[in-house]
Write an enzyme that holds these catalytic residues in place. Structure first.
Site, PDB file in Angstrom:
ATOM      1  N   GLY A 130     -16.726 -19.687  -6.437  1.00 25.84           N
ATOM      2  CA  GLY A 130     -15.755 -20.066  -7.819  1.00 25.84           C
ATOM      3  C   GLY A 130     -14.433 -19.567  -7.539  1.00 25.84           C
ATOM      4  N   SER A 131     -13.722 -20.074  -6.326  1.00 22.73           N
ATOM      5  CA  SER A 131     -12.415 -19.591  -6.311  1.00 22.73           C
ATOM      6  C   SER A 131     -11.478 -20.625  -6.949  1.00 22.73           C
ATOM      7  CB  SER A 131     -11.963 -19.644  -4.901  1.00 22.73           C
ATOM      8  OG  SER A 131     -11.964 -21.081  -4.103  1.00 22.73           O
ATOM      9  N   ASN A 132     -12.130 -21.746  -7.369  1.00 22.10           N
ATOM     10  CA  ASN A 132     -11.059 -22.779  -7.950  1.00 22.10           C
ATOM     11  C   ASN A 132     -11.214 -22.335  -9.608  1.00 22.10           C
ATOM     12  OD1 ASN A 132      -9.988 -25.285  -6.863  1.00 22.10           O
ATOM     13  ND2 ASN A 132     -11.906 -25.153  -5.862  1.00 22.10           N
ATOM     14  N   MET A 140     -22.806 -28.097  -7.591  1.00 28.57           N
ATOM     15  CA  MET A 140     -23.319 -28.899  -6.651  1.00 28.57           C
ATOM     16  C   MET A 140     -24.494 -29.552  -7.228  1.00 28.57           C
ATOM     17  SD  MET A 140     -21.306 -28.103  -4.420  1.00 28.57           S
ATOM     18  CE  MET A 140     -22.101 -28.715  -2.890  1.00 28.57           C
ATOM     19  N   ARG A 141     -24.180 -30.140  -8.226  1.00 32.20           N
ATOM     20  CA  ARG A 141     -25.175 -31.118  -8.798  1.00 32.20           C
ATOM     21  C   ARG A 141     -24.546 -32.459  -9.628  1.00 32.20           C
ATOM     22  NH1 ARG A 141     -30.455 -29.522 -10.019  1.00 32.20           N
ATOM     23  NH2 ARG A 141     -30.760 -30.784 -12.004  1.00 32.20           N
ATOM     24  N   LEU A 198     -24.280 -35.178 -12.081  1.00 29.50           N
ATOM     25  CA  LEU A 198     -24.544 -34.987 -13.678  1.00 29.50           C
ATOM     26  C   LEU A 198     -25.370 -36.432 -13.947  1.00 29.50           C
ATOM     27  CD1 LEU A 198     -21.125 -33.868 -15.314  1.00 29.50           C
ATOM     28  CD2 LEU A 198     -23.031 -32.542 -14.083  1.00 29.50           C
ATOM     29  N   HIS A 233     -12.400 -32.474  -5.460  1.00 31.48           N
ATOM     30  CA  HIS A 233     -13.382 -32.795  -4.533  1.00 31.48           C
ATOM     31  C   HIS A 233     -12.255 -32.313  -3.245  1.00 31.48           C
ATOM     32  CE1 HIS A 233     -16.052 -34.677  -1.732  1.00 31.48           C
ATOM     33  NE2 HIS A 233     -15.143 -35.546  -1.299  1.00 31.48           N
ATOM     34  N   ASP A 287     -17.327 -39.770 -13.707  1.00 30.81           N
ATOM     35  CA  ASP A 287     -18.292 -40.792 -14.158  1.00 30.81           C
ATOM     36  C   ASP A 287     -19.601 -40.539 -13.630  1.00 30.81           C
ATOM     37  OD1 ASP A 287     -17.878 -41.874 -11.745  1.00 30.81           O
ATOM     38  OD2 ASP A 287     -16.869 -43.635 -12.267  1.00 30.81           O
ATOM     39  N   GLU A 288     -20.402 -41.794 -13.706  1.00 32.97           N
ATOM     40  CA  GLU A 288     -21.807 -41.751 -13.359  1.00 32.97           C
ATOM     41  C   GLU A 288     -21.920 -41.846 -11.686  1.00 32.97           C
ATOM     42  OE1 GLU A 288     -23.719 -44.410 -16.225  1.00 32.97           O
ATOM     43  OE2 GLU A 288     -22.791 -43.251 -17.753  1.00 32.97           O
TER      44      GLU A 288
HETATM   45  C1  GRF Z   1     -14.350 -26.781  -3.325  1.00 34.31           C
HETATM   46  O1  GRF Z   1     -13.873 -27.120  -1.824  1.00 34.31           O
HETATM   47  C2  GRF Z   1     -14.112 -28.017  -4.219  1.00 34.31           C
HETATM   48  O2  GRF Z   1     -13.250 -28.860  -3.908  1.00 34.31           O
HETATM   49  C3  GRF Z   1     -15.672 -28.329  -3.869  1.00 34.31           C
HETATM   50  O3  GRF Z   1     -16.565 -27.423  -3.843  1.00 34.31           O
HETATM   51  C4  GRF Z   1     -15.688 -26.226  -3.420  1.00 34.31           C
HETATM   52  C5  GRF Z   1     -15.773 -25.098  -4.305  1.00 34.31           C
HETATM   53  O4  GRF Z   1     -15.250 -23.945  -4.030  1.00 34.31           O
HETATM   54  N1  GRF Z   1     -16.064 -29.367  -5.105  1.00 34.31           N
HETATM   55  P1  GRF Z   1     -14.944 -22.641  -5.064  1.00 34.31           P
HETATM   56  O5  GRF Z   1     -16.555 -22.206  -5.458  1.00 34.31           O
HETATM   57  O6  GRF Z   1     -14.378 -23.208  -6.060  1.00 34.31           O
HETATM   58  O7  GRF Z   1     -14.302 -21.495  -4.011  1.00 34.31           O
END
Ligand code: GRF
Length: 200
Positions: A12-14, A90-91, A93, A109, A141-142
């Protein structure tokens, strides 16, 4: 004030970067209404709790995609979410989920799409030998890692890099790019021309 819903599966760093920018006002007129993880042990959920945010685990294990998505969408709607931000979710949609929030779901991404979609994008880019790498925030999108591009950030790949140092420098850019994209989308100051998102 717009309500953001975060979906994540891991560290969850983002999400943390977005939360910090919401708190400082760098992300304007926004509130994180709920953080949802399909993995109950995700580090990001723990962080959300520590920040005093609504943190909800909706396990996906053993459920088919759409019935899990229905639970997630119900939670998002319960919290009046305007914008859904996938942050290491990581799913894939289901089409049904995507249709519930038209042009209201973002993903990040760690590559310059359309290069290197899918898992371990940084490692893919490093092994391919690219000289420029980066990250992309796009509408969902899909199709996987496919929707219209909102923000991209590029960095050089250094001769001294390995896949870890490269991934770390991409991540720094992710933390900047996501908030920029959220500000643009929430401001509504853009138009869509085919796949092109253009500021207005
Ligand atoms: C990031 O590299 C993001 O681009 C990818 O998954 C990773 C998630 O990292 N979709 P974090 O959980 O936000 O640290």
């Amino acid at each position: 004030m717009k309500n953001i819903g975060i979906l994540l599966s891991g560290r969850g760093s983002n999400f943390e970067a977005i939360a910090k920018n919401v708190a400082t006002g760098a992300v304007r007129n926004a509130h994180i209404a709920v953080v949802i993880s399909n993995k109950p042990d995700a580090g990001g959920l723990e962080t959300a709790r520590k920040l005093g945010l609504n943190a909800v685990a909706i396990p996906s294990k053993g459920k088919d995609r759409e019935s899990h998505d229905r639970e997630v969408v119900a939670a998002l709607k319960q919290h009046n979410v305007d914008l859904v931000c996938l942050a290491g979710y990581m799913r894939l949609l289901s089409p049904w989920f995507v249709q519930q929030f038209p042009q209201r779901i973002l993903n990040i991404h760690p590559s310059l799409l359309p290069a290197f979609p899918g898992l371990e994008a940084q490692e893919q880019a490093f092994a391919y030998g690219v000289k420029v790498a980066g990250c992309t925030v796009h509408f969902v999108d899909e199709e996987l890692d496919h929707g219209a591009i909102i923000v991209q950030k590029a960095i050089p790949v250094l001769d001294s890099d390995d896949e870890h140092t490269l991934a770390a420098r991409i991540l720094e850019q992710e933390h900047i790019a996501y908030s920029e994209a959220i500000n643009l989308v929430l401001s509504g100051k853009f138009k869509t021309a085919g796949r092109r998102i253009v500021k207005t």
